[in-house]
Design an enzyme around this catalytic site. Structure first.
Site, PDB file in Angstrom:
ATOM      1  N   ASP A  52       0.882  -1.169   0.000  1.00  0.00           N
ATOM      2  CA  ASP A  52       0.000   0.000   0.000  1.00  0.00           C
ATOM      3  C   ASP A  52       0.919   1.218   0.000  1.00  0.00           C
ATOM      4  OD1 ASP A  52      -1.605   2.175   0.648  1.00  0.00           O
ATOM      5  OD2 ASP A  52      -2.931   0.975   1.918  1.00  0.00           O
ATOM      6  N   TYR A 141      -9.384  14.500  -9.555  1.00  0.00           N
ATOM      7  CA  TYR A 141      -8.304  13.790 -10.253  1.00  0.00           C
ATOM      8  C   TYR A 141      -7.339  14.800 -10.874  1.00  0.00           C
ATOM      9  CZ  TYR A 141      -6.285  10.626 -13.842  1.00  0.00           C
ATOM     10  OH  TYR A 141      -5.452   9.893 -14.648  1.00  0.00           O
TER      11      TYR A 141
HETATM   12  C1  AKB Z   1      -9.161   9.080 -17.361  1.00  0.00           C
HETATM   13  O1  AKB Z   1     -10.001   9.100 -18.274  1.00  0.00           O
HETATM   14  O2  AKB Z   1      -9.410   9.390 -16.199  1.00  0.00           O
HETATM   15  C2  AKB Z   1      -7.742   8.695 -17.710  1.00  0.00           C
HETATM   16  C3  AKB Z   1      -6.909   9.894 -18.023  1.00  0.00           C
HETATM   17  C4  AKB Z   1      -7.051  10.571 -19.319  1.00  0.00           C
HETATM   18  O3  AKB Z   1      -6.122  10.297 -17.216  1.00  0.00           O
HETATM   19  N1  AKB Z   1      -7.745   7.784 -18.800  1.00  0.00           N
END
Ligand code: AKB
Length: 318
Positions: A52, A141
């Site tokens: 991890d 993200y």
């Molecule tokens: C996503 O779609 O989250 C990934 C990326 C483009 O980082 N494939």
């Protein structure tokens, strides 16, 4: 690179990168790690450890034991999953990266960071997106990707650590399905084309995103990590892409192989909003100039290979 540790090895990139690295550097010199052991080449084709990345002592002990000189830090949560659980996305992507950097730094290890087109946002120039430009992403993200790029640059500037990274576009591959991304439709479409002759896209017509076939992504990781450090200006965040298409474009390419293929739409507002916030096409000149980025597959070449592989796998299962 001589002795490499790969984290997040069971993901879409890891399942192909680990065997690829083992062919180049020798099986015993690529230690695959993941949070669980899955039967297959990653866990059976060379050293494998449960790990991890948020456990700094465990990461450090493994780096010591294996005498590793390079870490490929693939553990992470993708964009769409990140929007359904932003806290876990931050914890895995950011804390995992920070802890791995902190374990790698005193041991003199180089570190590869997988950034993404998600590091851009709605204010970024969407066409021929420059290498250095506005980065105000609107997803968790994306936030972790910009912060990761900056953190890796900081470790290079402050500590002289050999950090390097790529802004991956959507990656298309057949060994493992992607999970929780926005560009995943461009993988699923091939499986449905091969098995049903039709696909319903959750991304709308006219939404262009950068994409790349996995063999070109694997080649890019090794080229970057082996590049002459004196040539690298943009260390932790190179724009890379091999093609840009929307669902209609990939469908047209599939129709050259499966003429009756049908595409329909049932747009998912969450993933559509993410796609709308990302660039349409990247300027990859820095990657070409600084370390010789040279993808081989265009859309039609990728389509032919993907459909061959996916149809062959389906035949083998019958
Ligand atoms: C996503 O779609 O989250 C990934 C990326 C483009 O980082 N494939």
């Amino acid at each position: 690179m001589k002795k490499i540790l790969v984290t997040g090895s069971n993901g879409q990139i890891g399942v192909e990168l680990v065997p690829y690295l083992r062919k180049i550097y020798g099986s015993g010199n690529v230690v695959a790690t993941a949070r669980k052991k899955v039967p297959g080449p990653v866990s059976e084709g060379g050293p494998f450890e449960i790990l991890d990345v948020r456990d700094g002592n465990a990461v450090g002990a493994l780096l010591d034991r294996e005498k590793t000189d390079s870490v490929i830090n693939l553990a992470g949560v993708l964009s769409a999953r990140g929007e359904s659980d932003p806290q876990t996305a931050w914890d895995t992507n950011m804390n995992g990266l920070y802890i791995t950097l902190e374990a790698a730094r005193p041991r003199g290890c180089a570190l590869f960071f997988p950034s993404s087109i998600a590091a851009f946002g709605p204010n970024t120039p969407p066409k021929n997106t420059p290498q250095d430009t506005i980065q105000r992403p609107s997803t968790m993200y994306g936030v972790t990707k910009v912060a990761g790029e900056l953190l890796c640059d900081y470790y290079h500037l402050k500590y002289g650590m050999d950090t390097r990274g790529l802004r991956f576009p959507g990656l298309i591959s057949y060994e493992a399905l992607p999970g929780g991304g926005t560009t995943d439709y461009a993988v699923h479409i091939y499986y449905d084309a091969a098995s049903r002759g039709k696909y319903t896209s959750y991304i709308a017509r006219g939404s262009f995103m950068d994409m790349m076939y996995m063999p070109d992504a694997l080649d890019a990781v090794v080229r970057l990590m082996e590049a002459d450090p004196s040539k690298l200006i943009h260390r932790s965040a190179f724009n890379i892409s091999a093609m840009s298409f929307d669902p209609e474009g990939i469908a047209e390419s599939i129709k050259k192989v499966i003429p009756n293929f049908e595409l329909s739409y049932d747009v998912d507002p969450v993933r559509q909003a993410i796609a709308d916030s990302w660039p349409d096409s990247l300027d990859c000149s820095a990657a070409r100039e600084e370390w010789g980025f040279a993808p081989k597959y265009d859309l039609d070449a990728m389509t032919r290979d993907m459909l061959d592989r996916v149809m062959y796998a389906a035949d083998m299962q019958r």
